[in-house]
Design a protein around this motif. Structure first.
Motif, PDB file in Angstrom:
ATOM      1  N   PRO A 432     -59.420  31.683 -36.980  1.00  0.00           N
ATOM      2  CA  PRO A 432     -58.376  30.604 -36.911  1.00  0.00           C
ATOM      3  C   PRO A 432     -59.306  29.719 -35.985  1.00  0.00           C
ATOM      4  CG  PRO A 432     -57.915  32.500 -35.275  1.00  0.00           C
ATOM      5  CD  PRO A 432     -58.529  32.422 -36.167  1.00  0.00           C
ATOM      6  N   THR A 433     -59.055  28.381 -35.950  1.00  0.00           N
ATOM      7  CA  THR A 433     -59.985  27.275 -35.557  1.00  0.00           C
ATOM      8  C   THR A 433     -58.862  26.432 -35.521  1.00  0.00           C
ATOM      9  OG1 THR A 433     -61.968  27.083 -36.800  1.00  0.00           O
ATOM     10  CG2 THR A 433     -61.152  24.949 -35.446  1.00  0.00           C
ATOM     11  N   LEU A 434     -57.937  25.841 -33.562  1.00  0.00           N
ATOM     12  CA  LEU A 434     -57.153  25.102 -33.764  1.00  0.00           C
ATOM     13  C   LEU A 434     -58.296  23.714 -32.728  1.00  0.00           C
ATOM     14  CD1 LEU A 434     -55.005  27.490 -31.398  1.00  0.00           C
ATOM     15  CD2 LEU A 434     -55.101  26.721 -34.072  1.00  0.00           C
ATOM     16  N   SER A 435     -57.261  22.691 -33.360  1.00  0.00           N
ATOM     17  CA  SER A 435     -57.997  21.354 -32.901  1.00  0.00           C
ATOM     18  C   SER A 435     -56.551  19.966 -32.786  1.00  0.00           C
ATOM     19  CB  SER A 435     -58.793  20.736 -33.767  1.00  0.00           C
ATOM     20  OG  SER A 435     -58.360  20.307 -35.141  1.00  0.00           O
ATOM     21  N   TYR A 436     -57.148  19.155 -31.457  1.00  0.00           N
ATOM     22  CA  TYR A 436     -56.057  17.711 -31.822  1.00  0.00           C
ATOM     23  C   TYR A 436     -56.933  16.935 -31.799  1.00  0.00           C
ATOM     24  CZ  TYR A 436     -54.323  14.531 -28.506  1.00  0.00           C
ATOM     25  OH  TYR A 436     -53.785  12.859 -27.883  1.00  0.00           O
ATOM     26  N   ARG A 437     -56.780  15.822 -32.432  1.00  0.00           N
ATOM     27  CA  ARG A 437     -57.827  14.576 -32.677  1.00  0.00           C
ATOM     28  C   ARG A 437     -56.442  13.171 -32.218  1.00  0.00           C
ATOM     29  NH1 ARG A 437     -58.698  12.937 -38.657  1.00  0.00           N
ATOM     30  NH2 ARG A 437     -57.285  11.751 -38.158  1.00  0.00           N
ATOM     31  N   TYR A 438     -56.758  12.198 -31.004  1.00  0.00           N
ATOM     32  CA  TYR A 438     -56.400  10.990 -30.929  1.00  0.00           C
ATOM     33  C   TYR A 438     -56.990  10.223 -31.873  1.00  0.00           C
ATOM     34  CZ  TYR A 438     -55.029   7.357 -28.426  1.00  0.00           C
ATOM     35  OH  TYR A 438     -54.646   5.974 -28.065  1.00  0.00           O
ATOM     36  N   SER A 439     -55.762   9.223 -32.441  1.00  0.00           N
ATOM     37  CA  SER A 439     -56.747   8.539 -33.573  1.00  0.00           C
ATOM     38  C   SER A 439     -55.915   7.315 -32.498  1.00  0.00           C
ATOM     39  CB  SER A 439     -56.894   8.137 -34.683  1.00  0.00           C
ATOM     40  OG  SER A 439     -55.343   8.402 -35.023  1.00  0.00           O
ATOM     41  N   LYS A 440     -56.964   5.968 -33.029  1.00  0.00           N
ATOM     42  CA  LYS A 440     -56.119   5.247 -32.653  1.00  0.00           C
ATOM     43  C   LYS A 440     -56.486   3.516 -33.320  1.00  0.00           C
ATOM     44  CE  LYS A 440     -55.053   1.137 -28.562  1.00  0.00           C
ATOM     45  NZ  LYS A 440     -55.120   1.361 -27.242  1.00  0.00           N
ATOM     46  N   PHE A 441     -56.184   2.890 -33.695  1.00  0.00           N
ATOM     47  CA  PHE A 441     -56.200   1.608 -34.506  1.00  0.00           C
ATOM     48  C   PHE A 441     -55.534   0.351 -33.824  1.00  0.00           C
ATOM     49  CE2 PHE A 441     -57.135   4.926 -36.533  1.00  0.00           C
ATOM     50  CZ  PHE A 441     -59.126   5.089 -37.071  1.00  0.00           C
ATOM     51  N   THR A 442     -56.182  -0.810 -33.637  1.00  0.00           N
ATOM     52  CA  THR A 442     -55.676  -1.914 -32.379  1.00  0.00           C
ATOM     53  C   THR A 442     -54.210  -2.837 -33.963  1.00  0.00           C
ATOM     54  OG1 THR A 442     -57.478  -3.308 -32.731  1.00  0.00           O
ATOM     55  CG2 THR A 442     -57.069  -1.719 -30.767  1.00  0.00           C
ATOM     56  N   GLY A 443     -53.687  -3.108 -32.836  1.00  0.00           N
ATOM     57  CA  GLY A 443     -52.930  -4.152 -33.661  1.00  0.00           C
ATOM     58  C   GLY A 443     -52.998  -5.320 -32.893  1.00  0.00           C
TER      59      GLY A 443
END
Length: 580
Positions: A432-443
């Motif tokens: 298993p591989t566990l991951s978290y990703r935070y992404s942001k694209f401005t308005g």
């Protein structure tokens, strides 16, 4: 707070006057807002390349080095099945090789592990007797290799993608609202369940020929026919379309040092797929859907025109390119992109990347309540960082990317990027591989004179890349969005991969002008949540099955736009990819 809402009430009034303009925006966005599943692993980064002799029963470092040199595939390359198949013929011609094949599987961080499986011959064969291919031997078992000798390879391509896709309560059961103004949505799916079938066949010829010991010329061309039958996402009209896909030529100069170093230069011109890194900015070089059909299986990838120069020095790569994406003809924005991209491994486990690009030509427009701007003049600076430990050990990995968009013709400053952290458990059952990703694209904040809405350009990829939510992506694009992704990769068997995901979506600003018409002004930053599950079975590089399911609940922002008259959205699909 009341003043804030009053300002947006004023914006709503402005939208009534801007409706014709919004329709034009949606005309351009529609083909790219509904990317399907990228399932054949093309374009993925190769993390490792190894050689296995006689099923692992033999080991010979001299043979291994010769096989890897002939194969010409290295860690850091992007996986290209056509090129890999071409070079595999050069491995098969080696005097000690009886037969050779290769296998691919994804590692925990989404990259590829390539294994070259070589069967040793009992009797060394002279090269003059090792010409191969259907044209040389008359044996159809050699297909798709038509001819291969010590200097040239000619190979056919015959590829089929077939998919069954089903939606229940698409667009949350309210397509009348969420597809309003979309020219592709002539009879969109909505309440209830709709199921359709789509398929494509691509046939072509590809070749490479040595001019000198270090310089070769190469080229390729293909034709693709695609069709959709049944009530799909936007229409219930069955249709078939055909057209040229690949059509390119170029040359490559390559040398390998005694220590295994790579020195390479190449130049290419024509119609060909192109992407930068994992596709956060450039991936969808061609549009699908509309008259071209096959909306979800995405068979077309080639740009309308690509000029590409590449220089490789060991673990460092520099690319210069000019790209004209192949958009749907009636709504072609005539966008041309020029750029330079660098990727390199500066430490054994650390990769860096940087890109600068500009848009010298484009008809695409940005809109605010009070002004209209052009994409022409867009400039982007992009930085990337990746910590990639060896795939064979349990460890943390991390990826990050940050990009800034400006425009030389007006005041613009938009930001986009992500940070991902994961851990690979290599010594545990199912790896298993566990991951978290935070992404942001401005308005865009309408209270500032600067235009801040992120332009997604031609972002795309699979559900573990830049299709953020298999359903939600069709409503909320990679602009004015903050996404939290919790993901696992599981390998219950060597050829199987399971990828469950949980998504949370928020809006960066309540002003969403430029997105779906009904969501131009949001009453909340809550866009919703989604559960995804994808199962991929790679029988071999030429036979792949992908099964996906998604369940989506709209957030308060979408529920308010629908006056709380909505249904949760469920979709499921089965895709088969066959290379003959």
């Amino acid at each position: 707070m009341p003043n804030f809402l009053d300002q947006f009430a004023f914006v709503k009034l402005k939208l009534i006057l801007l409706k014709p303009i919004l329709l034009a925006v949606l005309c351009w966005l529609a083909p790219f807002a509904h990317a399907g599943v990228e399932a054949d692993l093309s374009g993925r980064r190769i993390e490792s390349v190894s050689v296995r002799f006689d099923g692992g029963q033999q080991e010979n470092s001299t043979y291994r080095d010769a096989a890897l040199k002939a194969f010409g595939v290295h860690p850091g390359n992007r996986f290209d099945p056509v090129r890999s198949d071409l070079m595999l013929n050069q491995v098969r011609r080696l005097s000690f090789v009886g037969d050779a094949r290769y296998e691919v599987q994804t590692s925990g961080n989404g990259n590829l592990e390539v294994v070259l499986d070589v069967t040793l011959t009992q009797v060394a064969k002279p090269l003059v007797d090792s010409t191969m291919g259907l044209f040389a031997t008359g044996d159809w078992q050699d297909f798709p290799t038509l001819y291969a000798d010590d200097r040239s390879v000619l190979q056919a391509k015959l590829l089929n993608k077939s998919m069954v896709f089903s939606n229940t309560n698409a667009f949350f059961g309210r397509p009348d609202v969420l597809t309003a103004g979309n020219p592709l949505a002539t009879a969109p799916s909505g309440k209830g369940t709709d199921t359709w079938f789509e398929s494509s066949v691509e046939a072509g010829l590809y070749g490479i020929s040595a001019v000198t010991d270090h310089i070769s010329v190469f080229g390729g061309g293909s034709y693709i026919a695609s069709g959709s039958w049944g009530p799909e996402l936007f229409t219930d009209q069955s249709r078939v379309h055909g057209g040229v896909e690949d059509a390119y030529f170029g040359f490559i100069g390559r040398n390998t040092t005694d220590q295994g170093g790579v020195r390479q230069m190449s130049l290419l011109y024509g119609r060909k797929a192109f992407q930068v890194d994992n596709g956060m900015i450039l991936r969808l070089a061609s549009a699908n859907g509309g008259d071209r059909a096959a909306l979800q299986s995405n068979p077309r990838n080639a740009a309308d025109e690509l000029i590409h120069a590449q220089f490789v020095y060991d673990d460092h790569k520099l690319e210069l390119f000019q790209l004209d994406p192949d958009e749907l003809e009636p709504i072609d924005s005539h966008t041309v992109i020029q750029g330079v991209n660098y990727e390199g491994r500066v430490l054994p486990n650390l990769r860096l990347g940087a890109m600068a690009l500009q848009v010298p030509e484009s008809n695409f427009k940005y809109y605010t309540p009070t002004a209209t701007y052009s994409r022409e003049g867009l400039e982007i600076l992009d930085l990337r960082l990746a910590f990639d430990p060896p795939a064979s050990v349990s460890s943390f990995y991390a990826n990050a990317e940050l990009a800034r968009q400006t425009n030389r013709n007006f005041d613009m400053e938009a930001w986009g990027g992500y940070a991902e952290l994961g851990y690979q458990f290599r010594d545990t059952a199912w790896r298993p591989t566990l991951s978290y990703r935070y992404s942001k694209f401005t308005g865009d904040n309408p209270d500032t004179p600067t235009f801040e809405r992120w332009d997604p350009l031609f972002a795309g990829g699979g559900g573990d890349e830049w299709v953020q939510g298999l359903n939600q992506y069709k409503v909320v694009q990679t602009s004015n969005v903050i996404a939290h992704r919790f993901m696992a990769r599981l390998q219950p068997a060597p050829r199987w991969e399971l990828t469950p995901q949980f998504w949370l979506f928020k809006a960066d600003t309540l002003n969403n002008l430029g997105g779906a018409q009904a969501l131009s002004v949001l009453e909340s930053d809550d866009l919703g949540m989604e559960l995804n599950l994808t199962a991929r079975y790679v029988a071999n590089p030429n036979l792949i099955f992908v099964f996906s399911a998604a369940y989506t609940q709209p957030g308060e922002a979408i529920r308010s736009a629908l006056n709380n008259d909505y249904q949760n959205w469920f979709s499921a699909s089965a895709l088969m990819i066959v290379r003959f």
